[in-house]
Design a protein around this motif. Structure first.
Motif, PDB file in Angstrom:
ATOM      1  N   GLY A   1       0.788  -1.225   0.000  1.00 22.15           N
ATOM      2  CA  GLY A   1       0.000   0.000   0.000  1.00 22.15           C
ATOM      3  C   GLY A   1       0.814   1.266   0.000  1.00 22.15           C
ATOM      4  O   GLY A   1       0.271   2.366   0.121  1.00 22.15           O
ATOM      5  N   GLN A   2       2.121   1.133  -0.139  1.00 22.31           N
ATOM      6  CA  GLN A   2       3.016   2.286  -0.079  1.00 22.31           C
ATOM      7  C   GLN A   2       3.827   2.406  -1.351  1.00 22.31           C
ATOM      8  O   GLN A   2       4.707   1.589  -1.619  1.00 22.31           O
ATOM      9  N   PRO A   3       3.570   3.432  -2.168  1.00 26.24           N
ATOM     10  CA  PRO A   3       4.416   3.641  -3.348  1.00 26.24           C
ATOM     11  C   PRO A   3       5.796   4.111  -2.928  1.00 26.24           C
ATOM     12  O   PRO A   3       6.003   4.576  -1.797  1.00 26.24           O
ATOM     13  N   ASN A   4       6.763   3.967  -3.804  1.00 21.28           N
ATOM     14  CA  ASN A   4       8.110   4.452  -3.527  1.00 21.28           C
ATOM     15  C   ASN A   4       8.111   5.971  -3.423  1.00 21.28           C
ATOM     16  O   ASN A   4       7.237   6.664  -3.951  1.00 21.28           O
ATOM     17  N   ALA A   5       9.120   6.506  -2.723  1.00 17.89           N
ATOM     18  CA  ALA A   5       9.243   7.960  -2.586  1.00 17.89           C
ATOM     19  C   ALA A   5       9.287   8.618  -3.961  1.00 17.89           C
ATOM     20  O   ALA A   5       8.689   9.674  -4.186  1.00 17.89           O
ATOM     21  N   ALA A   6      10.046   7.994  -4.886  1.00 16.84           N
ATOM     22  CA  ALA A   6      10.043   8.412  -6.291  1.00 16.84           C
ATOM     23  C   ALA A   6       9.286   7.327  -7.044  1.00 16.84           C
ATOM     24  O   ALA A   6       9.829   6.242  -7.270  1.00 16.84           O
ATOM     25  N   PRO A   7       8.028   7.548  -7.414  1.00 18.73           N
ATOM     26  CA  PRO A   7       7.210   6.488  -8.007  1.00 18.73           C
ATOM     27  C   PRO A   7       7.857   5.873  -9.240  1.00 18.73           C
ATOM     28  O   PRO A   7       8.386   6.572 -10.100  1.00 18.73           O
ATOM     29  N   ASP A   8       7.837   4.533  -9.286  1.00 12.97           N
ATOM     30  CA  ASP A   8       8.355   3.842 -10.462  1.00 12.97           C
ATOM     31  C   ASP A   8       7.185   3.495 -11.390  1.00 12.97           C
ATOM     32  O   ASP A   8       6.037   3.902 -11.153  1.00 12.97           O
ATOM     33  N   LEU A   9       7.482   2.765 -12.465  1.00  4.45           N
ATOM     34  CA  LEU A   9       6.454   2.477 -13.454  1.00  4.45           C
ATOM     35  C   LEU A   9       5.322   1.650 -12.858  1.00  4.45           C
ATOM     36  O   LEU A   9       4.146   1.875 -13.171  1.00  4.45           O
ATOM     37  N   LEU A  10       5.647   0.707 -11.983  1.00  6.50           N
ATOM     38  CA  LEU A  10       4.596  -0.095 -11.355  1.00  6.50           C
ATOM     39  C   LEU A  10       3.698   0.777 -10.486  1.00  6.50           C
ATOM     40  O   LEU A  10       2.467   0.641 -10.524  1.00  6.50           O
ATOM     41  N   ASP A  11       4.283   1.682  -9.706  1.00  7.29           N
ATOM     42  CA  ASP A  11       3.474   2.606  -8.902  1.00  7.29           C
ATOM     43  C   ASP A  11       2.525   3.421  -9.781  1.00  7.29           C
ATOM     44  O   ASP A  11       1.344   3.597  -9.466  1.00  7.29           O
ATOM     45  N   LEU A  12       3.057   3.939 -10.891  1.00  6.13           N
ATOM     46  CA  LEU A  12       2.252   4.784 -11.774  1.00  6.13           C
ATOM     47  C   LEU A  12       1.098   4.001 -12.382  1.00  6.13           C
ATOM     48  O   LEU A  12      -0.030   4.501 -12.480  1.00  6.13           O
ATOM     49  N   LEU A  13       1.358   2.756 -12.780  1.00  9.45           N
ATOM     50  CA  LEU A  13       0.304   1.953 -13.385  1.00  9.45           C
ATOM     51  C   LEU A  13      -0.720   1.486 -12.350  1.00  9.45           C
ATOM     52  O   LEU A  13      -1.921   1.411 -12.636  1.00  9.45           O
ATOM     53  N   LEU A  14      -0.259   1.184 -11.131  1.00  5.94           N
ATOM     54  CA  LEU A  14      -1.196   0.807 -10.067  1.00  5.94           C
ATOM     55  C   LEU A  14      -2.149   1.953  -9.749  1.00  5.94           C
ATOM     56  O   LEU A  14      -3.336   1.740  -9.465  1.00  5.94           O
ATOM     57  N   ALA A  15      -1.633   3.172  -9.801  1.00  5.87           N
ATOM     58  CA  ALA A  15      -2.462   4.340  -9.502  1.00  5.87           C
ATOM     59  C   ALA A  15      -3.285   4.794 -10.688  1.00  5.87           C
ATOM     60  O   ALA A  15      -4.223   5.580 -10.543  1.00  5.87           O
ATOM     61  N   GLY A  16      -2.937   4.309 -11.882  1.00  5.61           N
ATOM     62  CA  GLY A  16      -3.581   4.785 -13.101  1.00  5.61           C
ATOM     63  C   GLY A  16      -4.992   4.236 -13.274  1.00  5.61           C
ATOM     64  O   GLY A  16      -5.340   3.164 -12.791  1.00  5.61           O
ATOM     65  N   ALA A  17      -5.800   5.020 -13.968  1.00  2.44           N
ATOM     66  CA  ALA A  17      -7.166   4.606 -14.284  1.00  2.44           C
ATOM     67  C   ALA A  17      -7.571   5.236 -15.605  1.00  2.44           C
ATOM     68  O   ALA A  17      -7.101   6.327 -15.959  1.00  2.44           O
ATOM     69  N   ASP A  18      -8.430   4.539 -16.327  1.00  4.27           N
ATOM     70  CA  ASP A  18      -8.952   5.070 -17.578  1.00  4.27           C
ATOM     71  C   ASP A  18      -9.750   6.340 -17.268  1.00  4.27           C
ATOM     72  O   ASP A  18     -10.715   6.293 -16.503  1.00  4.27           O
ATOM     73  N   PRO A  19      -9.353   7.497 -17.808  1.00  5.61           N
ATOM     74  CA  PRO A  19     -10.046   8.745 -17.475  1.00  5.61           C
ATOM     75  C   PRO A  19     -11.514   8.771 -17.891  1.00  5.61           C
ATOM     76  O   PRO A  19     -12.282   9.570 -17.363  1.00  5.61           O
ATOM     77  N   GLU A  20     -11.923   7.884 -18.789  1.00  6.03           N
ATOM     78  CA  GLU A  20     -13.317   7.883 -19.238  1.00  6.03           C
ATOM     79  C   GLU A  20     -14.183   6.917 -18.449  1.00  6.03           C
ATOM     80  O   GLU A  20     -15.299   7.245 -18.068  1.00  6.03           O
ATOM     81  N   SER A  21     -13.664   5.714 -18.183  1.00  2.00           N
ATOM     82  CA  SER A  21     -14.482   4.711 -17.495  1.00  2.00           C
ATOM     83  C   SER A  21     -14.117   4.544 -16.030  1.00  2.00           C
ATOM     84  O   SER A  21     -14.897   3.964 -15.259  1.00  2.00           O
ATOM     85  N   GLY A  22     -12.928   5.009 -15.645  1.00  2.00           N
ATOM     86  CA  GLY A  22     -12.464   4.803 -14.278  1.00  2.00           C
ATOM     87  C   GLY A  22     -11.883   3.424 -14.041  1.00  2.00           C
ATOM     88  O   GLY A  22     -11.426   3.111 -12.940  1.00  2.00           O
ATOM     89  N   ARG A  23     -11.870   2.583 -15.052  1.00  2.00           N
ATOM     90  CA  ARG A  23     -11.381   1.208 -14.914  1.00  2.00           C
ATOM     91  C   ARG A  23      -9.888   1.188 -14.636  1.00  2.00           C
ATOM     92  O   ARG A  23      -9.118   1.934 -15.230  1.00  2.00           O
ATOM     93  N   GLN A  24      -9.472   0.320 -13.709  1.00  4.77           N
ATOM     94  CA  GLN A  24      -8.061   0.118 -13.393  1.00  4.77           C
ATOM     95  C   GLN A  24      -7.642  -1.288 -13.815  1.00  4.77           C
ATOM     96  O   GLN A  24      -8.477  -2.179 -13.981  1.00  4.77           O
ATOM     97  N   MET A  25      -6.354  -1.463 -13.985  1.00  2.00           N
ATOM     98  CA  MET A  25      -5.852  -2.759 -14.442  1.00  2.00           C
ATOM     99  C   MET A  25      -5.848  -3.775 -13.315  1.00  2.00           C
ATOM    100  O   MET A  25      -5.451  -3.474 -12.182  1.00  2.00           O
ATOM    101  N   SER A  26      -6.266  -4.987 -13.651  1.00  2.00           N
ATOM    102  CA  SER A  26      -6.161  -6.107 -12.714  1.00  2.00           C
ATOM    103  C   SER A  26      -4.705  -6.538 -12.607  1.00  2.00           C
ATOM    104  O   SER A  26      -3.844  -6.083 -13.372  1.00  2.00           O
ATOM    105  N   THR A  27      -4.417  -7.453 -11.687  1.00  2.00           N
ATOM    106  CA  THR A  27      -3.042  -7.959 -11.551  1.00  2.00           C
ATOM    107  C   THR A  27      -2.581  -8.605 -12.852  1.00  2.00           C
ATOM    108  O   THR A  27      -1.450  -8.392 -13.295  1.00  2.00           O
ATOM    109  N   GLU A  28      -3.470  -9.384 -13.499  1.00  2.00           N
ATOM    110  CA  GLU A  28      -3.099 -10.039 -14.756  1.00  2.00           C
ATOM    111  C   GLU A  28      -2.816  -9.005 -15.848  1.00  2.00           C
ATOM    112  O   GLU A  28      -1.850  -9.138 -16.604  1.00  2.00           O
TER     113      GLU A  28
END
Length: 457
Positions: free
Chosen positions: A227-254
């Motif tokens: 539940g804690q992103p790195n102090a300097a967010p890496d690509l995984l942090d950015l994608l975990l926090a990311g969501a489709d701006p139109e639908s709000g959908r986020q990526m599953s683990t797969e």
């Protein structure tokens, strides 16, 4: 003096080949099935098991890659090669499935985030310089292996930074094993057999593939659980926090895993190839190398390059661009026509294979002056390069999402190396351009680094 057989080229076909000879040739080097006439014509068509077209005309490529994108999805062969490793990720997905993933991932590759991740690139460049110290002036180094290591350090650090449980070597070896065992074209592919017909080599690759996916899944789950992103967010942090701006959908683990593996494979392999070919080219042309070294030393003043230096290294960037023109990592891409169409006045039927032979496009005499010559200066004015004549990262809506990341990384690493070392070719050890999945230098890029020469005025 530039060597007479420099730069190395792929021997293109001058006579028609049947299905079996085409298969044998493609399994050795898929680019050797390209007809030489493709470097002198806007479009070439034929039949080898099924109807195909090779397109080198920029207007027709605009149709395929932008105006009628949905009518020319990626070929079944391409998807069947890669789907077991990267699922329905951005590289493979079509239509709305692709669109929402693209909208979700795009902010992670913004200019701001690329600049924030650039220190990782600089640190990897410094480690490469240190590894070369032992060889400088003493022995030759396979710079392809060196660049693969350097760029894999970059992509693994910007993807899973601080994750001590992530088996980087295991993922690296699994990726390499998968490419080597599955990426060669089969007879079934040449004949257009459906994907449910087994291809033996792809069945054999299951173990390494499963291990690679398991390691990535575990790393993602650890990050989610913390539940804690790195102090300097890496690509995984950015994608975990990311969501489709139109639908709000986020990526599953797969979905995260499939896209991260896509970025890892593409993010280090293509940049390593760009750097390896660039070093081969500058080593073979002392004039270019001297100009590049002078620029790098003037800007860097004996320090490692950073993102802030990239705009001040235009000649280094031109070398990278020219290396990508001469040896594009994705040197042949393929589409399948969904609808009847006409390209260059020629009939295209539903089900036809439509190939974009980027290697031939980049060496097409209708589009480039003296296309087999190494001339970085041709990119001094990017506006003079006709759009869709230069496609190292594709174009249109599906242009490579990591293009800016890759270009920044390549300039940082190349400038740092050329500022510290002079590279000389090793006689009799020229690389051979061979494409299986990407255009690799078979035999390696063997160069002699020399510190003393690099410091000469």
């Amino acid at each position: 003096m530039v060597q007479s057989d420099f730069p190395v080229r792929v021997p293109l076909v001058t006579e028609p080949m049947g299905v079996l000879k085409s298969l044998q040739t493609a399994r050795r080097n898929v680019l050797e099935i390209l007809p030489e006439i493709a470097t002198r014509q806007p479009m070439v068509s034929g039949r080898t098991g099924k109807r195909w077209h090779m397109v080198m005309d920029p207007d027709a490529l605009n149709t395929i890659l932008r105006d009628k994108l949905a009518d020319y999805p990626k070929s079944t062969v391409t998807k069947d090669l890669l789907r077991p490793a990267i699922g329905e990720s951005l590289f493979i997905a079509e239509g709305q499935e692709w669109l929402w993933q693209r909208r979700t991932a795009a902010p992670s590759f913004s200019h701001r985030h690329v600049m924030a991740l650039a220190p990782v690139m600089s640190a990897a460049a410094e480690r490469a310089v240190q590894r070369l110290e032992a060889a400088a002036g003493k022995r030759a180094v396979n710079m392809f292996d060196e660049m693969v290591q350097t760029t894999f350090e970059v992509i693994s650090d910007v993807t899973f930074s601080g994750d001590e449980g992530f088996d980087r070597d295991g993922v690296h070896h699994a990726i390499e094993a998968y490419i080597q065992s599955t990426a060669k074209i089969s007879l079934g592919d040449m004949l257009g057999l459906p994907s449910w017909v087994p291809r033996l080599s792809r069945i054999r690759s299951g173990g390494a593939l499963t291990d690679m996916q398991r390691v990535a899944d575990e790393a993602i789950q650890r990050r989610r659980a913390s539940g804690q992103p790195n102090a300097a967010p890496d690509l995984l942090d950015l994608l975990l926090a990311g969501a489709d701006p139109e639908s709000g959908r986020q990526m599953s683990t797969e979905e995260l895993r499939d896209n991260l593996l896509t970025f890892i494979v593409a993010g280090h392999e293509t940049t390593a190839l760009s750097l390896s070919w660039a070093l081969y080219l500058v080593a073979g042309d002392p004039r270019v190398q001297d100009l590049a070294r002078a620029e790098a030393q003037s800007v860097l003043e004996d320090r490692v390059a950073g993102a802030e230096d990239v705009p001040n290294l235009p000649y280094i960037r031109q070398i990278v661009d020219e290396a990508l023109r001469m040896y594009p990592p994705a040197a042949l891409v393929s589409r399948t026509a969904r609808k009847a169409d006409r390209l260059c006045g020629r009939e295209v039927r539903p089900g036809d294979t439509v190939m974009i032979p980027i290697y031939a496009l980049h060496r097409n005499n209708l589009l480039w002056d003296d296309p087999d010559a190494f001339r970085p200066e041709r990119f001094a004015d990017r506006k003079a390069i006709r759009r869709y004549a230069y496609l190292p990262f594709g174009d249109g809506p599906r242009i490579c999402i990591g293009a800016s990341f890759a270009q920044t990384e390549a300039v940082i690493i190349l400038a740092t190396l050329l500022s510290r070392y002079r590279f000389d070719p090793v006689p009799g050890r020229d690389p051979k351009p061979v494409m299986i999945l990407t255009l690799r230098p078979e035999g390696g890029v063997w160069l002699q680094p020399d510190v003393a020469k690099a410091n000469q005025p």
